[in-house]
Every structure is written in structure tokens, then in C-alpha cells.
Design an enzyme around this catalytic site. Sequence first.
Site, PDB file in Angstrom:
ATOM      1  N   SER A 158       0.760  -1.071   0.001  1.00 54.72           N
ATOM      2  CA  SER A 158       0.072  -0.025   0.105  1.00 54.72           C
ATOM      3  C   SER A 158       0.726   1.144  -0.005  1.00 54.72           C
ATOM      4  CB  SER A 158      -0.831   0.080   1.228  1.00 54.72           C
ATOM      5  OG  SER A 158      -1.892   0.784   1.101  1.00 54.72           O
TER       6      SER A 158
ATOM      7  N   SER B 217     -25.516   6.122 -32.877  1.00 56.65           N
ATOM      8  CA  SER B 217     -24.205   5.133 -32.851  1.00 56.65           C
ATOM      9  C   SER B 217     -23.111   6.099 -32.269  1.00 56.65           C
ATOM     10  CB  SER B 217     -24.063   4.742 -33.935  1.00 56.65           C
ATOM     11  OG  SER B 217     -24.336   5.242 -35.241  1.00 56.65           O
TER      12      SER B 217
ATOM     13  N   GLY C 161     -31.077  15.315 -38.095  1.00 52.86           N
ATOM     14  CA  GLY C 161     -31.848  15.052 -39.298  1.00 52.86           C
ATOM     15  C   GLY C 161     -31.301  13.800 -39.959  1.00 52.86           C
TER      16      GLY C 161
ATOM     17  N   SER D 259     -28.712  13.391 -31.889  1.00 51.45           N
ATOM     18  CA  SER D 259     -30.278  13.383 -31.860  1.00 51.45           C
ATOM     19  C   SER D 259     -30.689  14.692 -32.468  1.00 51.45           C
ATOM     20  CB  SER D 259     -30.749  13.197 -30.562  1.00 51.45           C
ATOM     21  OG  SER D 259     -32.114  13.199 -30.398  1.00 51.45           O
ATOM     22  N   GLY D 260     -31.660  14.485 -33.400  1.00 49.89           N
ATOM     23  CA  GLY D 260     -32.091  15.766 -33.928  1.00 49.89           C
ATOM     24  C   GLY D 260     -31.157  16.451 -35.052  1.00 49.89           C
TER      25      GLY D 260
ATOM     26  N   THR E 289       6.851  -1.307  -7.804  1.00 53.52           N
ATOM     27  CA  THR E 289       5.492  -1.059  -8.239  1.00 53.52           C
ATOM     28  C   THR E 289       4.382   0.011  -7.397  1.00 53.52           C
ATOM     29  OG1 THR E 289       4.397  -3.027  -7.600  1.00 53.52           O
ATOM     30  CG2 THR E 289       5.472  -3.115  -9.792  1.00 53.52           C
ATOM     31  N   PRO E 290       3.629   0.648  -7.815  1.00 50.18           N
ATOM     32  CA  PRO E 290       2.897   1.512  -7.039  1.00 50.18           C
ATOM     33  C   PRO E 290       1.743   0.875  -5.965  1.00 50.18           C
ATOM     34  CG  PRO E 290       2.137   1.714  -9.163  1.00 50.18           C
ATOM     35  CD  PRO E 290       3.147   0.799  -9.122  1.00 50.18           C
TER      36      PRO E 290
ATOM     37  N   SER F  96       9.850   1.768  -1.773  1.00 50.96           N
ATOM     38  CA  SER F  96      10.992   2.757  -2.371  1.00 50.96           C
ATOM     39  C   SER F  96      11.894   2.514  -1.462  1.00 50.96           C
ATOM     40  CB  SER F  96      10.664   4.054  -3.015  1.00 50.96           C
ATOM     41  OG  SER F  96       9.562   3.940  -3.924  1.00 50.96           O
TER      42      SER F  96
END
Lengths: 618, 315
Positions: free
Chosen positions: A18, A527, A458, A455-456, A97-98, A24
Site C-alpha cells: 500500500s 451510434s 436530421g 439526436s435531432g 510497483t505502486p 521505495s
Amino acid sequence: MHGMDTARGLLRFLTCGSVDDGKSTLIGRLLYDSKLIMEDTLATIEKDSRKHGTVGEEVDLALLVDGLEAERQQGITIDVAYRFFGTPKRSFIVADTPGHEQYTRNMATGASNSDLAIILADARKGVLTQTRRHTYICSLLGIRHVVLAVNKIDLVGFDEATFDRIVGDWATFASGLGFQTMVPIPVSARFGDNVTQRSGNTPWYRGPTLLGHLEAVDVEHGVEDKSFRFPVQWVNRPNLDFRGFSGSVASGRAAVGDAVVVAASGRTSHIARILGPDGDVDVCSAGDAVTICLADEVDVARGDVLAPLADRPELADQFAAHLLWMDEEAMLPGRQYLMRVGNLWTTASVTAIKHRVDVNTLEHAAAKKLDLNEIGFCNFSTAMRVPFDAYTENRQTGAFVLVDRLSNRTAGAGMISFGLRRATNIHQEEFLVDKRARAALDHQKPLVLWFTGLSGSGKSTVAKLVEQALYREGRHTYTLDGDNLRFGLNRDLGFTDQDRVENIRRVGEVAKLFVDAGVIVLCSFISPFRAERRMVREMMADGEFIEVFVDTPVEECIRRDPKGLYAKALRGAIQNFTGVSSPYEPPEQAEVHLHTVGRTPEQAAVEVLDHVRRLIAS
Amino acid sequence: MQSTTRAGPGVGASAGRLTPQLRRLEAEAIGILRETAAGFRNPVLLYSIGKDSSVVLHLAMKAFAPGKPPFPLMHIATGWDFRDMLEFRDRRVAELGLRLIVHSNPDGLARGINPLDHGSQVHMSVMGTEALKQGLDIHGFDAAIGGARRDEEKARAKERVFSHRTAGHTWEPRNQRPELWGLYNTRINQGEGMRVFPLSNWTEFDVWEYIAAENIPVVPLYFAAERPIVKRDGILIMRDDDRMKLRDGEQVERMWVRFRTMGDWPLTAAHESRAETLGQMLDELRESRVSERAGRLIDKDQEASMERKKREGYF
């Protein structure tokens, strides 16, 4: 470099734990006590300790390994760093590693390349969520040797009972995870107790020092004794007289004269020559980078796997695997990703998430998607049959990565469990009356006209005009839109990202059937995601998919707002509304790009029709 | 000038026989080189003429045997390379029959950018980093192989084997791809690039042991010889030609020195040494309490300067 070290060889290990557990500092301590810190480096660290250090007047050993500027200022390691040190007995590569939760992917990276893990726990805090998470990830990634370093033991007065309690908590969690060795050690990274020197402060501890254990532990897991697997990396053909297959032996060994099979095609031959780094050799074994020549002219390409005749890898286009998700953008079932298994690149999608694993409790939960750092057990479907072994049998041939098709980010890491046998029992039916025959009857070319936009914007208006015109010309057409699908086939779907993906996948499959019937299909769907539009494009044959981008700025759509939806969305009454609270990814290379502002729908329709007529005529 | 370019005698029983560790590192590096050839459209080997480049070149010859490496070499010439390096470069390339591209920043040359007047930072930025980007762009290289190692420096320790670069050649340390199981992600979009480091997991000592065992030719400047030296700001600079004007009180002395790294001669510190053979040099290295980059003046410009340079596109 003689004697002992050659017997034990290189040890790759990672440290995890943790935030603030002191990873380190521990690595800095190992480097410092191994006398590997050079004078100029130490001078820099001493200067930096006064500036960034957290331990007062002492040299802050963590600064030896916390490399990047940003994390120096925050005091947190944010990436994987590789460190190198050696003793007269052994050489080491350390992956630091962290512990920060969002960087679990980096921990998995370190674990995938390591044989042993040092998991740190703070003696004052005991076993935390992160400790359990990291222990589980180490197990999932096939690490068989773990050390629990109970750090900062000085801050609990070198208390034996505290140590025993933490070890007990951890063992309860970790004992079922398949580790071969589990070694708990009480240490103080800051002061060096039990790191390289046995500490007088912990007379009750009788085990090895950390370094002593690292020097002695045997992690050789007999990878040379496993089945021979040779993933072909590169075909070496410098001239007509030489054809060899280069690659690194994933496991096992093979000798000149051995019979081998190309896993995917089933073609067989014998090994005629093996070229090592220094020329011809008789045998090759796990880890060797060689070039293999076969006795026969067998078709072999990058991505193929050579294996013994009697001991082949599994072959499937559907399999179950654990998946660790590493991308900010969630994994959605149905969405296509690039998959790399060995040296084979193919496309793949998750067909079902069987369950998500709660890494704190190891309990299973239902899930519709996987977010960053989540782990799921999933069914996969791939575009090609993939040769593999179960990951628990072979880390080299049972692992894969998933890559996002647009950004090319490495998005997921997978570990294959088993093939789904039903994959081999579904055969594509071939019909004599095919798409071309049906289309010819109608004198037309089947196409998908895919209208995408906000949407809208056309879409439906233009699509209707296009369909009317085509009908008048005697073309067979059909329109798929939200209205006729959302109320029937797709009525079980909502508007979350994963439901949008599934919606489009189903639309694509239906459109494909219509195209197969020889029909021109007009699809009007917002889409919003490029990935799904690409997915549908790839379902069709080349040239069948025409993307029509109905490009109306969101301000104009809001102004028009024919259904009053934008007003609702802007009030917050509709969730996940594209353009307001959900993103729209505009096409990058649409076949037809319609700017609607300042033009009539009829003008826009003519532009689409011009494109379609050119295609039908050609 | 010393004529020996082969590794000298004195390495004893280890010559020609690799330790298991070196065998493993060799195999890993060969795999990475083949992956680059297989995974990219137009790779290039960035040849800096130093010891690490010499090892990468040696490995590339092995990786594609009996063929030749399927990519050219490129040297970014700053105009201040040691003369010995250029001579060595041309001889090696001719011996191996490889294609070499030499690129210098024409704009920098026209402006007369040099380390003595403009300082190391401006010089390396214009003649090093900018020139490299130009070279990659002009030839459309999508992968550049280099000899950098993780043990060299803190910012390097976190470097990937396949390190992604944006279309502007910049390195984003927070946005690097995770590398699991050696399943490298070689996919890039149009205009983007990759830097590839086959020696990522080697240490300086591994490199020299490998050079000794494999008898790899290196630039003679790595070995001690009597050379023309100017002491400036406490640093030993070899005056390779008279573009370096002597300041008041400075003089050229003949001193026994050698170099631990290669670079532009006004920016590369020599140290006093009598190590004339590889064996003597390995002994010296074992005793050393100073890191390799201490001889590189360009790294000391500012704190975390390597990281900054990498972000801007330096190798």
C-alpha cells in the site's frame, strides 16, 4: 561471475504494497546496503533529501528509486521502475510497483515479469485492502513465491505479537491462493533490520533476512520440462536457399530431428536445423532465441505455434479467461478489441462476463462491464482460432493482452482458463442461393447506408428521402431505426454505454441479414462510438458499408429539438444523453459527410444518392 | 592514436562463454529486435557509435542471421563527435556491409550552433534532439532502436522496452503502455512512433562483460592512452581539434586518460586511467564508486534534466 550465481541465476522480483508502506525505501536500502550506490548518485540524493525528503536530516533512500519529477513532489511512486543489483551470490532485477489504487495495472505488469513478490505491510496498520488486492493479483498472475515484509517494525517496538497477528491475518487470506513458498519477515527498511543484516532488535525471529532469502530461494519451476512451444515471431527468408522461423522458445525443449506440428493448420514436419545466436545447435530450450528450419515446405507465418505432434496446445475461437482491465474507458461486452496471444494478433470481444471478482473478499459478483483495475472472469470470442495452453500450465502461451482499436492503448491483460468446446461444433451453413444471386435477381447491389449523428441532426429525415428516391428507382430497401428496433428486438436495452454497444451490435447483425438477402438497408442510429461503427463495418464485406455522417452542431440540434429531448436532458431529466451528458465521437473518414446547416434535407439526400448511384453503377 | 579496437586480452576464461545471465539477456534482446522488424513498417537502428550501440549492432547481426538486419543504421552527427568515433563508424559499417544514414540538423549547422559558444543545453537540443526528430521524419521511420539501459538513470528506470511517442515525438511518462509477459504492443497510429530499447535490462557491467565474451569491437577511446587534455572547470576535456580556444592560463597537457561514455567531445569528461585492456578496464569498473553518467556534462544542466529531455524527444 562464477560458481554460486550461475547455479541460482537471475531473480526477477517485484515489490508491492500500500501507499506509504515503504517500498521505495526498502529497495533503496537493498541498493545502499549492497554498496551499489555510487558517490555522485549519493551526493545528489543527499541534496534532494534536504529538498524533498521526508525523514529529516537522514538520507531519504526512497529518493534513489522515485525517479520522475511529479512523484518526487507528491512523494508517491506512480509507475513501474526497474532496478538492478547484485551480490556475489545472485543478480536481481527489481520491479518497483505502486500501491496507489488506480495504478494496479502497473503492479500487474511487474508481476507478469517476475518470479517472486515482496508484499509490504505497515506493522502499524496490518493487512489492508491493498495488501489483499496485491496478494491476489500476484496469485492470479502466476507468481508462486511471496514474501510478506512487515515493515516499520521499529514503530511497533519490535513487537512479536503484532508481527504474529499480521502474519496470521495475511495467511488466512493467502493460503488458498496456490503459492509454493510464503515467507513473512519483520523488517525496518529505514534502519535496515533484517534486510541484509540480522537484527538484534528481533531476537524472537529465527527466519532468514530478506536478502538471504532472495539469494537462496529456488524459483526454477521446470519451465524446460514443460511441453515444447515455439511461437513464430518472424519468418527469416534472406534468399531462396534459406527459410527459417525465428522466435523465442516459450517452454520445453526441442532437438534437431524432432517431429513438430503447426498448431493451427495441423501440418507436420521435422526440425532440420536450429540456429542459435552463435550458429547451428542441436537443441533449444525455454528462453532461447533461435531460428528453426523445417524439413518440408510447410506454410508457417508469424503467430503460428510449433509444438510436438503428440502434445499440442488447445485450439479454439471461444474460451474463458480472467481479464484485468487497465484502461480508463470501461470494457464493454460486444465491443471489439485487438488481442495479442503469443505472436498472434487477432480481434476479440467478450461475449459474457461470468462474474467480477471482488479482490478484497475474492467473492464473485455480477457485472455488465469492467472498469479500470477490475478483474472479471469472461467468455471471449476471437476472429481466428487461437492456439493456447491454460495460464496455470504455461504463463507464456496462456496469456494475452487486449488493445483498444482506436487509441492503441494496452487496455486489458488476460489469463486463459479453458476453451469453450461448443466453438468447434458450430459450422457455418453454406447455401447455394447466396447474396450475389439474390441481389442479381433485383439488379442491385446490397449496401448498408449507416446514418450517424446527434439526436435531432436530421438522420431519419434524410434517410427517408433517400429511401423514397431509391424505391422510385426500383431498388429493394429497408430502414432500421431506433423506433422499429427499440420497441421489439432491443426493448430489453437501456441507454448505458454497454447497452448502446449491444444495441448497435444487434442492429449490425440484422443489417447483415438484410444485406445477405440482397437489400439496401438504411440505418439511422446516433451510434456515438467509433468502435461500434467500426464493428458493424467489419461485419460487412468490403465496400458494403457506407457511413453517412449527418453533421449538425449540437447548438443547432438544441435549437431544433424536435422531440423536446435536449430541453429535458439539459434539465437533467434524461441521463446519458448524447451531446449533453454522454460523448459523441464524430467519424474520421465517413464515406459521405453531410453538413446540414444552411441546406435543405432534399439537398442532403441528393448528395447521398449521388454516392449510392455511383456504387451501384460500378 | 591507439589502433586496438578489438577487445583486449586479459578477460581470461569467460571469453567466448556467456554466463546464464548474459545468455538470457542476449536472447531477450534478440527477441526484441526481431519483434521490431516484424511489428513495424520502417524501423531504424539509431547508431551512436558507443559501447551500447556496438552491442545492439552485434545482436542485430545475430538476430537476422544468416540474413542481414532488415533496417538501416542512422547516426545523428552533431559536428562534435570525436574523430575516432567517425572513423570507427565508417569502418564498422563497411565491414558489416550495412546501410548507414548520417543526419545533421542543417538549420543548426547554418546557425553555427556549437557546445562551446551556446552551451550544452542549446547545442544538444538543436543538434541532438531536433536533428533526431528531423531524421526520423525525413525517412518516415516508425520505430527507432536505441541502446539505452534502465540502469543508467532514474528517468530511464521507468522506460518501457517499446516506448510510445506521440506524433510530435514527445514522451508522456504518465501515459505509457503497460508491458506484460513480453507481449509487446507494437500498434501505433499514423504519424506516431516507437522507441525500442533491447538493452533495457542490461547493466553497464553486463554490457562490458558481453563485449569481452563476444570480442565486440569498440571505439578505442574507451581504453586508456596518452591524449591532449585541457582541464576546464575541474573537468578533463580532450581537445580533439582547435575549435576549442584556450582560455587564459589553460594549456594542453598530454595525459593518460580514457572515457566511460561516448558523446560530443567538449561535453564528455575523461578520467585518468592506465586501463589499456578490457580486463584492466573491468577491474577499474569494479572498483569505481562513480556512476557512468557522471562523465556526461549534459545531464547536469538541471535537476531531472533527463526526464525533461526525454519528454521533448531526446533518446
